[in-house]
Design a protein around this motif. Structure first.
Motif, mmCIF file in Angstrom:
data_model
loop_
_atom_site.group_PDB
_atom_site.id
_atom_site.type_symbol
_atom_site.label_atom_id
_atom_site.label_comp_id
_atom_site.label_asym_id
_atom_site.label_seq_id
_atom_site.Cartn_x
_atom_site.Cartn_y
_atom_site.Cartn_z
ATOM 1 N N GLN A 2 -7.867 2.679 2.249
ATOM 2 C CA GLN A 2 -7.161 1.804 3.171
ATOM 3 C C GLN A 2 -7.584 0.614 3.401
ATOM 4 O O GLN A 2 -6.603 -0.217 3.961
ATOM 5 N N THR A 3 -8.802 0.147 2.978
ATOM 6 C CA THR A 3 -9.079 -1.416 3.087
ATOM 7 C C THR A 3 -8.161 -1.888 2.211
ATOM 8 O O THR A 3 -7.786 -3.352 2.647
ATOM 9 N N SER A 36 -5.067 -1.357 1.346
ATOM 10 C CA SER A 36 -3.703 -1.360 1.906
ATOM 11 C C SER A 36 -3.683 -2.255 2.861
ATOM 12 O O SER A 36 -2.774 -2.971 3.184
ATOM 13 N N LYS A 37 -4.762 -2.373 3.925
ATOM 14 C CA LYS A 37 -4.736 -3.233 4.943
ATOM 15 C C LYS A 37 -4.605 -4.774 4.535
ATOM 16 O O LYS A 37 -3.993 -5.464 5.072
#
Lengths: 298, 298, 298, 298
Positions: free
Chosen positions: B272-273, B275-276
């Motif tokens: 997720q990091t 993707s962020k």
């Protein structure tokens, strides 16, 4: 070849026996006299101290629980460095942190002694059968020199780079092993909770992208791999407390290098929970008990 | 065999083409008219709605982004269930949560239609080459019935158990894949930070207990595996956002089953990091960038 | 009272000055001669060694970076224990692991010297102002004896239990602090990403069940607390590398006690990532940069 | 004021009673007829459906378990939107995801009905006493309009921003609460394992930088705070499964926003482990059982 062997525990004793079997002459030292006697019965000479053992040999092999023991054995007044001849080689097969290995190498070099870090994998079974893997940190010349001797105790002798790199290879591999095993425990437990047959799931994973040694050779779910500890109540194998030791070395090395080990640090807490529950002596694949009731008491 | 194929995206279009090549007759439906035209050019018939596509066929295949799309395609007024003949089979190759698959199967059964969950692995390359792996959830009779058709699109057709178990197999495998990849990234980065040559470390891990597909076939460190995305700037392959989707499905299924997924939940945050940071389109092995500067901009 | 003060760093120097201001007589020692000179200018006597400093005093205070330094200062040939009079007290205000503190206490007791662990909180500001908190590990009698002297350097003198318990209190508090700070960073960043005004969110949290020092007094989001490092570019305050040191002590103590620290170990990796990025010198609340672009370069 | 109240569970029933006590006229609806009867006995009118309840009122209040229930109650053929007068306000006090709240607001706006999200904290005790905190998402005009009515049920009415922001405030606060509670459990357990008295440790933390509501008001260690669930066997309070619901909402919102929640995701797994063990009904502070034997059976 005349060799001193220091540290005759569950790993060291069978390793020393294999050196004897291959025709080497051995001085041995251990605080445990029963262990010493077994080697003496097999043809070794008992020494009164690491210093005495190291005197007059071409090579010293140490196999000890932790860096503190290696330090004492090397640097005490009656230690190896006090007795060893200039030019003789020191091979440490203990699993310790790379920085300590490099510090010992520096100390030894000051006296003219090459120092080799050569931690092993393969467990007590591999030690007895002479099929260990040695991960060797040494310059190329010294590596070639010690390789034949190591071959008397192991099957795969791998050159990992300069001093300390044997330890680096060992702790990085075992860091990944600790993660993959807990990962397999997690995935198998989730699958079973969702209703899939564990053998079917293992079969799919083992031929797909989730494939790993922790799944195809050492699966933590009982009954998947007949030869794995999971199929005999998590006895034998590689103890949870030994995995904890290696994850601790990895975490400490990561701290020094300011390198994050997110999954490794979390896996360490999972094995630590097992150890806290009194299961530190079970094979490390028993970590699956944190996820799933596998027929055991937890 | 007369088949309706609904969902002609990056995966669905080449799969449908392989059905045509194997002599099946196809009704196709997609909102994207260009995708429909490609199939029509290859011999398929375009349908005005899922209902129209499903009318008069023996089997309906759906390949859609998420459960919400499958639900709409099946249950809308102009959906599959409004047109399909009693007894015809529905095969959903989308990757969705097992509970939704089981709910759709119940809906279909009420109308007399067997429902099969058959998610795939192998990516767009496998879809084009007809070498996908199908993980199939269905009772034994229905499985035997759809197997030949699936064999026109894939190489490995694996029976995972009853309805939903295809999805369970897929998300458990990918949960483990997400963990092992981040684990390899962590271990390789630590090793390099401590001074070992990454090729040497990979060589040791790949013949030792840390061995896994994420290391020996798809290593995230550049230059280790020439064919892996890491050796071409993390382009192509299996996107980080797709891995995130599968880890999300695993986490949701775990939540429903009250089953902890410690490492999986943490791995999810790592991806997720990425993707962020705008890297959701890179191959998921690019997660190594969180640990190590691998020559890229981060 | 005649006191030896060893370790005149950012914390030790102002602490020693406060002892002088309160009328105590001081022998001082540090390897940094400039630091020594400052104290001499204020009325202290410079000593040539820890041994010399300790000779003839009623109490020795040490303020050093880590356990290894304390060990050397106490046990070297020219160390404190070689010079101190029987019955004089040793107060160590360094933050070290509880086991080392207990080991030092045992060594000191063998020579007839009470040993007190008295780590502090309050930072360099508190050291200068004489408003430090001392967490004291000692038996009740010794505690009463050293309390007036500590009161010259601090405002809160808290008896935590027997030897080692001062260190336990310190590392447990800072373990929790490291967790709550990262937790606030996570919650504030999530809220802002979802559209809420950060001041509104902080206001709600601070009057609700999420309330904590890391939110109401030291909020990591810029502009919430005017006096917090977040409102001045994360300068000053309690450095990330110092938090890492304390989390490392907590993790090591947990390892020895076989006590899992899931959140602490994960928080440690977050701060380690910051340190790896070169931000070890910023205040630890800068960990929010891992979650959110707070106007800084990452 | 004429109000419809839908959802008369453990929270909704006492809230509705407080509206009656404050002189409002109530239509009520719930599937549970016993719950309806209690309100009828207190002066409310029973309605046959949400539609019937909503017909002719100035305001509709809903208090339901999850977003799916709110959707059904609003949009079913016999739902609120089918009966409510143009211009009447809908206040949803359920805890749901912000995106659903915003979607419901859009639906309601299309019919000319303002929609307010107003989740609460304070538990069943606060609901009965009329001392709840309402976190309100609405534009300023609508907020002023509903505030007096909410004041009949609560003590703190907080304007959090536009629609959805009430939910954002709630889930961010509870995300942090879930983290701090597990953090306190970890720090207290470590301290006790290292030998400190838990009351002494709590005393230090509560006056130092580790201070938080989970420590000073609701400490998970038995006997520290007499009024906390830890001091009565973890009964009453805020159930583990309710905390899990809120952490799940936070994790889902974070996934949508591509915002990592490292500690929150890990905390979620810890509470999930408790729930798996059958302890989902205990107060969430019982998470300390994963770290420490606190006199209970695990």
């Amino acid at each position: 070849m005349k060799i001193a062997f220091i540290g005759l525990g569950n790993m060291g004793a069978p390793m020393a026996l294999n050196l004897l079997k291959n025709g080497h002459t051995l001085n041995v030292f251990d605080l445990n006299q029963a262990a010493v006697q077994t080697l003496v019965d097999a043809g070794a000479s008992a020494s009164a101290s690491p210093k005495a053992a190291a005197t007059g040999v071409e090579c010293v092999v140490t196999m000890l629980p932790a860096a503190a023991h290696v330090k004492r054995v090397l640097t005490a007044d009656d230690g190896v460095l006090a007795g060893i001849a200039r030019g003789a080689t020191i091979v440490d097969s203990s699993t310790i942190d790379p920085a300590s290995a490099q510090a010992f190498a520096k100390l030894a070099a000051e006296r003219g002694n090459p120092f080799v870090d050569a931690p092993v994998s393969g467990g007590t079974g591999g030690a007895a059968a002479g099929t260990l893997t040695f991960m060797v940190g040494a310059n190329a010349g010294v590596y070639e020199q010690v390789k034949p001797m190591l071959a008397a105790m192991g099957k795969n002798i791998v050159h990992c780079g300069d001093t300390g790199m044997g330890q680096v290879a060992k702790i990085c591999n075992n860091l990944l092993l600790g993660i993959t095993m807990a990962g397999v425990a997690e995935a198998m437990s989730l699958g079973v909770a969702l209703g899939i047959d564990p053998k079917v799931l293992a079969g799919i994973v083992n031929t797909s992208t989730g494939r790993c040694w922790s799944s195809d050779t050492y699966n933590p779910y009982p009954g998947i791999v007949e030869t794995a500890p999971a199929s005999r109540g998590y006895t034998g194998g590689f103890g949870t407390d030994l995995m904890l030791k290696d994850l601790g070395l990895a975490a400490d090395a990561a701290k020094s290098a300011k390198q994050p080990v997110y999954l490794g640090a979390l896996a360490q807490q999972l094995y630590q929970t097992m150890s806290k529950h009194g299961d530190g002596g079970l094979d490390f694949s028993s970590v699956i008990k944190l996820y799933h009731d596998v027929g055991a008491k937890r």
